[in-house]
Write a protein that holds these residues in place. Structure first.
Motif, mmCIF file in Angstrom:
data_model
loop_
_atom_site.group_PDB
_atom_site.id
_atom_site.type_symbol
_atom_site.label_atom_id
_atom_site.label_comp_id
_atom_site.label_asym_id
_atom_site.label_seq_id
_atom_site.Cartn_x
_atom_site.Cartn_y
_atom_site.Cartn_z
ATOM 1 N N ARG A 1 28.435 -39.193 -45.142
ATOM 2 C CA ARG A 1 28.315 -38.787 -46.949
ATOM 3 C C ARG A 1 29.067 -37.444 -46.904
ATOM 4 O O ARG A 1 29.591 -36.773 -46.423
ATOM 5 N N PHE A 48 30.029 -46.726 -44.803
ATOM 6 C CA PHE A 48 29.731 -47.281 -43.530
ATOM 7 C C PHE A 48 30.920 -47.622 -42.439
ATOM 8 O O PHE A 48 31.699 -48.538 -42.949
ATOM 9 N N ILE A 107 24.407 -48.949 -36.753
ATOM 10 C CA ILE A 107 25.707 -48.247 -38.270
ATOM 11 C C ILE A 107 25.693 -46.697 -37.895
ATOM 12 O O ILE A 107 25.140 -46.203 -38.269
ATOM 13 N N ASP A 119 27.217 -31.630 -51.038
ATOM 14 C CA ASP A 119 25.736 -31.800 -51.645
ATOM 15 C C ASP A 119 25.212 -31.536 -53.063
ATOM 16 O O ASP A 119 25.009 -32.722 -54.370
ATOM 17 N N TYR A 147 27.006 -38.061 -52.675
ATOM 18 C CA TYR A 147 25.491 -39.222 -52.195
ATOM 19 C C TYR A 147 26.176 -40.208 -52.003
ATOM 20 O O TYR A 147 25.024 -41.014 -51.185
ATOM 21 N N LEU A 191 22.374 -45.441 -38.292
ATOM 22 C CA LEU A 191 21.031 -46.076 -38.902
ATOM 23 C C LEU A 191 20.843 -47.562 -37.746
ATOM 24 O O LEU A 191 22.209 -48.125 -37.425
ATOM 25 N N ILE A 209 17.070 -52.920 -41.814
ATOM 26 C CA ILE A 209 17.908 -51.579 -41.222
ATOM 27 C C ILE A 209 16.823 -50.286 -41.544
ATOM 28 O O ILE A 209 15.886 -49.741 -42.556
ATOM 29 N N MET A 252 20.059 -38.356 -39.279
ATOM 30 C CA MET A 252 20.970 -37.934 -40.498
ATOM 31 C C MET A 252 20.957 -36.426 -40.063
ATOM 32 O O MET A 252 20.444 -35.455 -39.312
ATOM 33 N N SER A 276 16.185 -46.006 -41.105
ATOM 34 C CA SER A 276 17.764 -44.728 -40.439
ATOM 35 C C SER A 276 16.852 -43.676 -39.553
ATOM 36 O O SER A 276 15.542 -44.068 -38.686
ATOM 37 N N HIS A 335 25.174 -40.401 -41.224
ATOM 38 C CA HIS A 335 23.663 -41.321 -40.533
ATOM 39 C C HIS A 335 23.925 -42.328 -39.408
ATOM 40 O O HIS A 335 25.194 -42.570 -39.222
ATOM 41 N N LEU A 337 27.924 -42.976 -49.699
ATOM 42 C CA LEU A 337 27.710 -43.177 -47.880
ATOM 43 C C LEU A 337 28.657 -44.060 -48.119
ATOM 44 O O LEU A 337 29.089 -45.682 -48.845
#
Lengths: 114, 114
Positions: free
Chosen positions: A90, A104, A86, A94, A100, A35, A43, A48, A45, A33, A102
């Motif tokens: 992930r 950073f 940012i 899936d 799930y 951001l 923030i 992705m 998004s 991602h 993240l």
């Protein structure tokens, strides 16, 4: 644990310049991602992606899975692009545990001067 | 439709007091995430909820932190016996489901422990 590194930490550009922000990570991922965080703190998004390239207006995001690297490009930069950008990754599949979460990067602070 | 909302936007509390932070996710989003952004630090994952499944609490920094999500919608993050190092911006995000779904962030709650 995935290590996410962004460069540069700070970037000052003149209005109209082409900007590139880089993100590298240490472990294979399922998605990355980008951001945007404005001075007020909100923030948003931007992208992705898990492969290839995405474009939205003046923003372009690319990812190279083999090299574990992504770039965010801004064409014809404008003062309103000034923000912290940012990168977040992930890890895992899936359907996998922990997929799930993240991880950073510390962000790149961009200032675009008129 | 409305985005993710958080309340309060700012909270100042004395060391040792308990605080509750609230998050209202986007309607229909089954996944909800809490993150923390400390001054000068990157974002870090705290806790994750998906539908009626047991939450993933692996990111909570200590047992003073807890969170619940009632009715699969609103979530509350509680910090007991606050410490100065708890001062940070607490961000909530939601997504339609886990996996390859974009996360939408709330505006955050800025917590200051004096």
């Amino acid at each position: 644990k995935n290590e996410v590194e962004q460069s540069p930490q700070n970037l000052t550009a003149q209005e109209g310049e082409f900007i590139t922000i880089n993100c590298s990570y240490s472990v294979g991922i399922s998605a990355l991602h980008w951001l945007q965080q404005h001075p007020g703190g909100g923030i948003v998004s931007l992208f992705m992606l898990s492969s290839g390239k995405k474009k939205h207006g003046r923003l372009i995001a690319t990812i190279n899975i083999q090299e574990k690297h992504s770039s965010l490009h801004i064409t014809a930069s404008h003062p309103r692009d000034s923000a912290v950008y940012i990168c977040a990754v992930r890890s895992g599949l899936d359907s996998g545990a922990g997929s799930y979460q993240l991880t950073f990067g510390k962000g790149t602070k961009l200032s675009v001067i008129p | 439709g409305a985005g993710v909302s958080q309340s309060p936007s700012n909270k100042v509390t004395e060391k040792g007091k308990d605080v509750e932070l609230r998050c209202d996710p986007i309607s229909g989003h089954t996944a909800l995430y809490w993150y923390r952004q400390s001054l000068g630090q990157g974002l870090e994952f705290l806790i994750y909820f998906q539908g009626n499944s047991a939450p993933d609490k692996s990111g909570l920094p200590s047992d003073r932190f807890s969170a619940e999500r009632t009715g699969g919608s609103v979530s509350t993050l509680t910090i007991q016996r606050t410490q100065q190092e708890d001062s940070a911006v607490y961000l909530c995000a939601s997504s339609y489901r886990t996996g390859s779904y974009e996360q939408y962030f709330g505006p955050g709650t800025r917590l200051t422990v004096t």
